[in-house]
Design an enzyme around this catalytic site. Sequence first.
Site, PDB file in Angstrom:
ATOM      1  CG  HIS A 118      28.499  35.953  25.645  1.00  0.00           C
ATOM      2  ND1 HIS A 118      29.019  35.760  24.419  1.00  0.00           N
ATOM      3  CD2 HIS A 118      27.162  35.601  25.631  1.00  0.00           C
ATOM      4  CE1 HIS A 118      28.058  35.192  23.883  1.00  0.00           C
ATOM      5  NE2 HIS A 118      27.018  35.297  24.551  1.00  0.00           N
ATOM      6  CG  ASP A 119      26.679  32.213  26.291  1.00  0.00           C
ATOM      7  OD1 ASP A 119      25.998  32.670  27.163  1.00  0.00           O
ATOM      8  OD2 ASP A 119      26.046  32.280  24.933  1.00  0.00           O
ATOM      9  CE  LYS A 177      23.789  29.329  26.308  1.00  0.00           C
ATOM     10  NZ  LYS A 177      23.535  29.866  25.202  1.00  0.00           N
ATOM     11  CG  HIS A 223      24.834  30.844  30.951  1.00  0.00           C
ATOM     12  ND1 HIS A 223      23.312  30.869  30.599  1.00  0.00           N
ATOM     13  CD2 HIS A 223      25.232  31.625  30.220  1.00  0.00           C
ATOM     14  CE1 HIS A 223      23.152  31.555  29.677  1.00  0.00           C
ATOM     15  NE2 HIS A 223      23.983  32.108  29.324  1.00  0.00           N
ATOM     16  CG  HIS A 238      25.584  37.376  28.546  1.00  0.00           C
ATOM     17  ND1 HIS A 238      26.317  36.668  29.361  1.00  0.00           N
ATOM     18  CD2 HIS A 238      24.611  36.393  27.895  1.00  0.00           C
ATOM     19  CE1 HIS A 238      25.907  35.182  29.388  1.00  0.00           C
ATOM     20  NE2 HIS A 238      25.152  35.176  28.314  1.00  0.00           N
ATOM     21  CG  HIS A 239      21.382  36.110  29.566  1.00  0.00           C
ATOM     22  ND1 HIS A 239      20.573  35.963  28.418  1.00  0.00           N
ATOM     23  CD2 HIS A 239      22.111  34.954  29.429  1.00  0.00           C
ATOM     24  CE1 HIS A 239      20.864  34.924  27.392  1.00  0.00           C
ATOM     25  NE2 HIS A 239      22.003  34.405  28.266  1.00  0.00           N
ATOM     26  CG  ASP A 253      23.518  36.799  24.262  1.00  0.00           C
ATOM     27  OD1 ASP A 253      23.982  35.987  23.699  1.00  0.00           O
ATOM     28  OD2 ASP A 253      22.678  36.578  25.125  1.00  0.00           O
TER      29      ASP A 253
HETATM   30 FE   LIG Z   1      25.074  34.177  24.515  1.00  0.00          FE
HETATM   31 FE   LIG Z   2      24.132  33.409  27.735  1.00  0.00          FE
END
Ligand SMILES: [Fe+2]
Ligand SMILES: [Fe+2]
Length: 505
Positions: free
Chosen positions: A345-346, A349, A374, A398-399, A427
């Site tokens: 998921h990240d 980043k 991200h 996810h955000h 998360d």
């Molecule tokens: Fe995360």
């Molecule tokens: Fe994230």
Amino acid sequence: MLQTYRESAPLELDSAESAAPSLPEILSALSFALDLTEGAVPGHALRSCLLGMRLGMELGFSPIALADLYHALLLKDVGCSSNAGRMCQILGGGDDRAVKSGIKLEDWTRPDRPKLSTMRLLWNNVSPDENPMRRLRRILHIGFTQHANNEEMIQLRCDRGASIVRKIGMSEQTALAVRSLDEHWDGSGYPQRLKGAAISPLARVMAVAQHLDVFSVEQGAVQAMLVLRQRNGRWFDPEVVKAAESLQKRSALWQQRSANGVQASTDPAKAVRAAVIALSPHENNRLSASHIDLICEAFAEVVDAKSHFTFRHSMGVTEVARNIGNAMGLKPERMQLLNRAALLHDLGKLRVPNSILDKPGKLDDAEWSVMRQHPGLTRAILSRVKEFQEVAEVAGAHHEKLDGTGYPNRLTAGRLSLEARILGAADIYGALIEDRPYRSGFSPAEALKIMERDVPGKLDADCFAALSSIAETSPSPEPVSIVAPGRCPSILAPAPLALAAARCN
Ligand SMILES: [Fe+2]
Ligand SMILES: [Fe+2]
């Protein structure tokens, strides 16, 4: 050159699943994530792969050596995230990605002969919040300690890279090549200062291939060849340079290729990826589900290694998401989807400099804007894999929040699948129990209390209930605390709940 090449057993692929991606498909897509970490122009790993394979063929490598080279070229930067935090520290909070990207054009083996461009690069990125005198002092210190820093940084990156390559089932020769990427022909490289034929033949080819791509993209092919000649016998194996010259003379080095009907003029990255996949040594065999999971885990580790503060974030979030999914009775195929989306998921980043990720204070608007990109980058990278479309959707959301206040797309409840809701809750919980540069980790009970205020407006009530029941019935884990003694002592003070909830990343 191949006299010193010891072939290891060819990569064995498990029995495949239908509708599964092949190894080249998944590695070529994930290589875009590795480009992000290095601040490279997107497609760097793929273009290096094409250049390196042409060199390998010109040098008469065997099919097994070419297969090892192919994997090593795609994974050459897989260890890079592990030194990003340390790089940021050395730079006094400066932008690690900008320096990593710029330094590739400099001759960093000669700190006694600094060039104006190197000084400008450091001046623009070292201790950005300090006064000119302090910045100058830090730059001088960096100059005096350069060899020790280089050794530490490259050792970190190479060891980590080789270990990830082994983890995902690549050959020992591939791992060795990744480990030796920064060795130089004359022994001036790192981490072992290997010389000449003692360096993996694959690594010698990879060094030339990545050099040619970086310089040709930034300064043109003529300059790339000029610098190649200047460093011939110093950085680079003369035999590999000769192969590059020979290909160049026949106009076969920079050859623009299109494959599978994808024209370079419409989408260069797509075209180069298609060309790389077409070169695959495994005839595009489908991967087994367990092998795909292993690759997802390896890339989760790449993301987690980027910062001290997230050293097991992706793995921890995956564990929480799986527990919620099990408690809610998800079917095995939905669990598989959730597992892969949580692990990756990240991924985006890797594009965020550690000067932002590790910043002890509040982020300013520009920094937030970088941070908010991200999830979109995660989605863009994963959606390059045809079979990962749903993984990309879930991971990229996810955000997002049920009421449309999330990012990057302000999706609302109707657009958020159950798996996306589970991952969103996992998360936030994962981030809250981990230390962050501006606060220490909360206890599970405190984390749930913070989250409760957003149920059901922003967070799914059923997911939250499942998360709460797991936290109540399982032994309470300790908050994840990884701040090294002496580092940023001020951040250990408990943060107000509002601040904690405001920056769950
Ligand atoms: Fe995360
Ligand atoms: Fe994230």
